[in-house]
Design a protein around this motif. Structure first.
Motif, PDB file in Angstrom:
ATOM      1  N   PHE A 216     -15.191  29.865  54.145  1.00 47.76           N
ATOM      2  CA  PHE A 216     -16.418  29.056  54.423  1.00 47.76           C
ATOM      3  C   PHE A 216     -16.056  27.947  55.286  1.00 47.76           C
ATOM      4  O   PHE A 216     -17.002  27.216  55.674  1.00 47.76           O
ATOM      5  CB  PHE A 216     -16.893  28.508  53.309  1.00 47.76           C
ATOM      6  N   THR A 217     -14.934  27.311  55.375  1.00 53.45           N
ATOM      7  CA  THR A 217     -14.453  26.063  56.177  1.00 53.45           C
ATOM      8  C   THR A 217     -15.214  26.021  57.551  1.00 53.45           C
ATOM      9  O   THR A 217     -14.953  26.957  58.261  1.00 53.45           O
ATOM     10  CB  THR A 217     -13.208  25.791  56.006  1.00 53.45           C
ATOM     11  N   PHE A 218     -15.837  25.229  57.980  1.00 53.51           N
ATOM     12  CA  PHE A 218     -16.380  24.864  59.372  1.00 53.51           C
ATOM     13  C   PHE A 218     -16.615  23.352  59.610  1.00 53.51           C
ATOM     14  O   PHE A 218     -17.072  22.709  59.083  1.00 53.51           O
ATOM     15  CB  PHE A 218     -17.634  25.532  59.693  1.00 53.51           C
ATOM     16  N   GLU A 219     -15.652  23.048  60.729  1.00 57.13           N
ATOM     17  CA  GLU A 219     -15.752  21.790  61.245  1.00 57.13           C
ATOM     18  C   GLU A 219     -15.909  21.698  62.730  1.00 57.13           C
ATOM     19  O   GLU A 219     -15.194  22.205  63.392  1.00 57.13           O
ATOM     20  CB  GLU A 219     -14.491  20.935  60.688  1.00 57.13           C
ATOM     21  N   PRO A 220     -17.280  21.038  63.006  1.00 57.74           N
ATOM     22  CA  PRO A 220     -17.408  21.089  64.496  1.00 57.74           C
ATOM     23  C   PRO A 220     -16.511  20.159  65.167  1.00 57.74           C
ATOM     24  O   PRO A 220     -15.924  19.043  64.667  1.00 57.74           O
ATOM     25  CB  PRO A 220     -18.651  20.641  64.540  1.00 57.74           C
ATOM     26  N   GLN A 221     -16.295  20.432  66.611  1.00 56.08           N
ATOM     27  CA  GLN A 221     -15.424  19.677  67.479  1.00 56.08           C
ATOM     28  C   GLN A 221     -15.784  18.234  67.577  1.00 56.08           C
ATOM     29  O   GLN A 221     -15.192  17.449  67.897  1.00 56.08           O
ATOM     30  CB  GLN A 221     -14.985  20.326  68.778  1.00 56.08           C
ATOM     31  N   ALA A 222     -17.245  18.152  67.764  1.00 52.89           N
ATOM     32  CA  ALA A 222     -17.911  16.876  67.829  1.00 52.89           C
ATOM     33  C   ALA A 222     -19.304  16.962  67.462  1.00 52.89           C
ATOM     34  O   ALA A 222     -19.600  17.912  66.968  1.00 52.89           O
ATOM     35  CB  ALA A 222     -17.899  16.504  69.538  1.00 52.89           C
ATOM     36  N   THR A 223     -19.885  15.589  67.118  1.00 51.44           N
ATOM     37  CA  THR A 223     -21.325  15.592  66.684  1.00 51.44           C
ATOM     38  C   THR A 223     -22.281  16.701  67.520  1.00 51.44           C
ATOM     39  O   THR A 223     -22.228  16.348  68.794  1.00 51.44           O
ATOM     40  CB  THR A 223     -21.665  14.191  66.872  1.00 51.44           C
ATOM     41  N   GLY A 224     -22.880  17.278  66.892  1.00 54.38           N
ATOM     42  CA  GLY A 224     -23.696  18.130  67.536  1.00 54.38           C
ATOM     43  C   GLY A 224     -23.094  19.563  68.030  1.00 54.38           C
ATOM     44  O   GLY A 224     -24.006  20.527  68.643  1.00 54.38           O
ATOM     45  N   SER A 225     -21.928  19.703  67.826  1.00 58.04           N
ATOM     46  CA  SER A 225     -21.193  20.903  68.678  1.00 58.04           C
ATOM     47  C   SER A 225     -21.261  22.160  67.756  1.00 58.04           C
ATOM     48  O   SER A 225     -21.160  21.929  66.523  1.00 58.04           O
ATOM     49  CB  SER A 225     -19.732  20.582  68.887  1.00 58.04           C
ATOM     50  N   ARG A 226     -21.353  23.233  68.339  1.00 61.66           N
ATOM     51  CA  ARG A 226     -21.340  24.275  67.462  1.00 61.66           C
ATOM     52  C   ARG A 226     -20.074  25.069  67.580  1.00 61.66           C
ATOM     53  O   ARG A 226     -19.774  25.948  67.083  1.00 61.66           O
ATOM     54  CB  ARG A 226     -22.377  25.371  67.947  1.00 61.66           C
TER      55      ARG A 226
ATOM     56  N   ALA B  76      -6.530   7.256  74.129  1.00 69.20           N
ATOM     57  CA  ALA B  76      -7.995   7.508  74.381  1.00 69.20           C
ATOM     58  C   ALA B  76      -8.720   6.541  73.445  1.00 69.20           C
ATOM     59  O   ALA B  76      -8.540   6.804  72.396  1.00 69.20           O
ATOM     60  CB  ALA B  76      -8.333   8.932  74.117  1.00 69.20           C
ATOM     61  N   LYS B  77      -9.935   6.608  74.155  1.00 68.62           N
ATOM     62  CA  LYS B  77     -11.173   5.710  72.965  1.00 68.62           C
ATOM     63  C   LYS B  77     -12.416   6.552  73.027  1.00 68.62           C
ATOM     64  O   LYS B  77     -12.901   7.098  74.174  1.00 68.62           O
ATOM     65  CB  LYS B  77     -11.334   4.470  73.655  1.00 68.62           C
ATOM     66  N   PHE B  78     -12.610   7.034  71.842  1.00 67.86           N
ATOM     67  CA  PHE B  78     -13.780   7.837  71.677  1.00 67.86           C
ATOM     68  C   PHE B  78     -14.912   7.451  70.983  1.00 67.86           C
ATOM     69  O   PHE B  78     -14.613   6.601  69.899  1.00 67.86           O
ATOM     70  CB  PHE B  78     -13.531   9.136  70.948  1.00 67.86           C
ATOM     71  N   SER B  79     -16.137   7.492  71.246  1.00 70.79           N
ATOM     72  CA  SER B  79     -17.438   6.808  70.642  1.00 70.79           C
ATOM     73  C   SER B  79     -17.716   7.793  69.616  1.00 70.79           C
ATOM     74  O   SER B  79     -18.135   7.101  68.422  1.00 70.79           O
ATOM     75  CB  SER B  79     -18.445   6.476  71.601  1.00 70.79           C
ATOM     76  N   ASP B  80     -17.407   9.047  69.762  1.00 63.29           N
ATOM     77  CA  ASP B  80     -18.123   9.924  68.687  1.00 63.29           C
ATOM     78  C   ASP B  80     -16.942   9.902  67.283  1.00 63.29           C
ATOM     79  O   ASP B  80     -15.775  10.009  67.504  1.00 63.29           O
ATOM     80  CB  ASP B  80     -17.988  11.429  69.207  1.00 63.29           C
ATOM     81  N   PRO B  81     -17.399   9.610  66.404  1.00 60.28           N
ATOM     82  CA  PRO B  81     -16.444   9.643  64.710  1.00 60.28           C
ATOM     83  C   PRO B  81     -15.848  11.059  64.738  1.00 60.28           C
ATOM     84  O   PRO B  81     -14.729  10.825  63.932  1.00 60.28           O
ATOM     85  CB  PRO B  81     -17.601   9.254  63.769  1.00 60.28           C
ATOM     86  N   ILE B  82     -16.386  11.942  64.909  1.00 65.63           N
ATOM     87  CA  ILE B  82     -15.677  13.312  64.550  1.00 65.63           C
ATOM     88  C   ILE B  82     -14.475  13.148  65.710  1.00 65.63           C
ATOM     89  O   ILE B  82     -13.442  13.821  65.184  1.00 65.63           O
ATOM     90  CB  ILE B  82     -16.625  14.441  64.820  1.00 65.63           C
ATOM     91  N   LYS B  83     -14.688  13.269  66.869  1.00 64.11           N
ATOM     92  CA  LYS B  83     -13.529  13.239  67.781  1.00 64.11           C
ATOM     93  C   LYS B  83     -12.392  12.044  67.393  1.00 64.11           C
ATOM     94  O   LYS B  83     -11.298  12.445  67.447  1.00 64.11           O
ATOM     95  CB  LYS B  83     -14.036  12.571  69.134  1.00 64.11           C
TER      96      LYS B  83
END
Length: 527
Positions: A332-342, A84-91
């Motif tokens: 406290f750790t929280f990391e979203p799945q993608a940019t802007g994701s809750r 897969a090729k993802f444009s979102d850096p978090i993905k």
């Protein structure tokens, strides 16, 4: 307004980017589902491991490990994810870490290896030492506090009993890990694990080890001379080392650092920083375990469990504060799945760099030695604060060398597990500590060689992380820390998972990539 008919929707679906014939959104949906499954399975795994560590010998995590392996290493999914090729850096970061985690899981959850490791850890937990059949914590308390030298010698030699029981099986586990790494990776087991743990390269690690040893050598030699002089010894033996540090606190250690009060002192420190432990999902238990302390991230932000061994004095309090740092991290750790994701990503939360995770433990442990908390929380006088900080500096000189030596022994053992491991341990540790190990037959007393391979180096880097973070916060907030400093710690450090690399986190939080200079400055008195 565009109206989508059933035919239009079908055409759009088949015009989406595809991976191995499957639309990319379908892959992402499957990926999100796998992470949710893994979150549940790992919660079950950590709860089981927690109960095993507490002494439930009837439990086993082998079936759960098998289920994790099946979910995480499904071939078709991994092939699609890899392509897969993802444009979102978090993905893209999630993708990198998931694929890396799958390789390590294939090794660690191998049925034969995981069964062997579980058998070894059961024997470690059940082991009683010496003629009096004492527990691990009792043995360590003798080594750290017993004034009678012969009793310390007997306790130290009793460690050899565990090597006799588990040493050959640990060698077998090392050989199995090497074979599995060759099967699933192009790298050696050691290099694969270092990378997996967030260490940029083995060469960089070796450079840090060498710099720490070289820069602190004069102070370490002074320490050895002091031990010999103060204890009136002709020859320093390994059973003298831990005991010496208990003589430096002037008799107030067990009065001011009381295990029964330690959790309240953690909470008081957190309260000053605006970090309310009363509202966090942390449960703490003191019990007999095969290691100093452990923190279990059952469910990030929802359920965290801490175990601490039955040590005495400052060693116990230091360990509990360290584990409380892990507790803050997992709360406290929280990391979203993608940019802007809750929505959170379990993989990004679970795969934070190991030296960073351990470093957050040291961020809290170092609070004990700051005059602000030493006075207000522990009631130490100015003279006692000076003594405790002297204790910590001198003990760190020894502890870090000991940990580097143990780590270097492990690297060398994985290079050739067939060699005489007793002789190897004698050569490596005697070189770093300047003290004979009397044949090196105590090496298997360290539980990391069986169940936590290629872990020890993270404790050295953790001390670097802790010192660097404290230096940066002192520069920003001064010597007296309050909720503003605590908020900064939460935002820049305790909430971080694996989305950023260790260097990126340190750069954003302290203004520099990870460096050993603040640790060296503290140990070598280069203020």
């Amino acid at each position: 307004m565009l109206r989508l008919t059933a035919l239009t929707t079908l055409l759009l679906f088949f015009s989406l980017p595809t991976i191995n014939g499957a639309p990319l959104p379908a892959l992402e949906k499957q990926w999100d589902q796998k992470e949710r499954e893994l979150e549940k399975l790992y919660a079950e795994y950590w709860r089981t491991e927690y109960e095993i560590a507490r002494g439930d010998s009837q439990l086993s995590s082998l079936e759960i490990q098998k289920q994790i392996r099946e979910v995480e290493t499904e071939p078709n999914f991994l092939a699609a994810l890899k392509s897969a090729k993802f444009s979102d850096p978090i993905k893209r970061r999630r993708q990198e870490l998931f694929l890396d985690e799958a390789v390590v899981t294939r090794i660690s959850s191998d049925p034969e290896l995981s069964k062997l490791v579980e058998e070894i850890t059961r024997d470690e937990a059940a082991m009683l030492y010496g003629d009096k059949r004492i527990t691990r914590s009792e043995l360590n308390n003798i080594l750290g506090h017993e004034a009678h030298r012969e009793k310390r010698r007997q306790a130290w030699l009793a460690q050899e009993q565990l090597t006799a029981k588990t040493g050959e099986r640990i060698r077998q586990a090392m050989k199995m890990r090497r074979r599995l790494a060759a099967k699933y990776s192009t790298r050696s087991f050691t290099d694969l694990m270092l990378s997996h743990k967030g260490i940029r390269s083995r060469q960089q690690l070796m450079t840090w080890f060498e710099e720490i040893q070289r820069a602190t050598e004069p102070e370490y030699q002074k320490l050895l001379a002091r031990i010999k002089s103060d204890l009136k010894l002709q020859t320093i033996e390994p059973w003298d080392l831990d005991y010496y540090f208990s003589t430096l606190t002037g008799g107030f250690e067990e009065k001011k650092f009381v295990p029964e009060h330690a959790w309240d002192q953690v909470k008081a420190t957190g309260s000053t920083l605006g970090l309310n432990f009363e509202k966090l999902p942390i449960d703490t238990t003191i019990t007999e375990i095969t290691f100093g302390g452990g923190t279990y991230p059952i469910l990030f932000r929802k359920e965290v469990k801490i175990l601490v061994n039955k040590y005495k004095g400052l060693r116990f309090v230091d360990t509990l504060f360290h584990e409380s740092g892990h507790g803050l991290h997992y709360s406290f750790t929280f990391e979203p799945q993608a940019t802007g994701s809750r929505a959170s990503s379990f993989v990004l939360e679970e795969t934070s760099a190991e030296p960073f995770d351990e470093g957050l433990g040291q961020v809290m442990a170092l609070m004990i030695y700051r005059p602000q908390f030493a006075a207000a929380v522990f009631g130490l006088t100015r003279e006692e604060i000076a003594r405790v900080n002297k204790w910590y500096r001198l003990k760190s000189l020894y502890d870090l060398r000991s940990t580097i030596a143990d780590s270097m022994f492990e690297f060398a053992a994985y290079e050739n597990p067939e060699q005489d491991l007793d002789a190897l341990y004698e050569r490596v540790v005697a070189k770093y500590l300047g003290v004979s190990m009397h044949g090196g037959k105590t090496w298997a007393f360290d539980p990391f060689y069986s169940s936590g391979p290629i872990y020890l180096q993270s404790y050295v880097l953790a001390e670097m992380v802790g010192r660097q973070v404290h230096h940066a916060l002192t520069a920003k907030f001064g010597e007296q820390w309050g909720p503003d400093a605590g908020g900064y710690l939460r935002e820049k450090f305790f909430s971080r998972g694996g989305r950023l690399t260790l260097d990126e986190i340190m750069q954003q939080g302290t203004g520099e990539a990870l460096t050993d200079k603040y640790l060296i400055n503290a140990l070598a008195l280069k203020h």
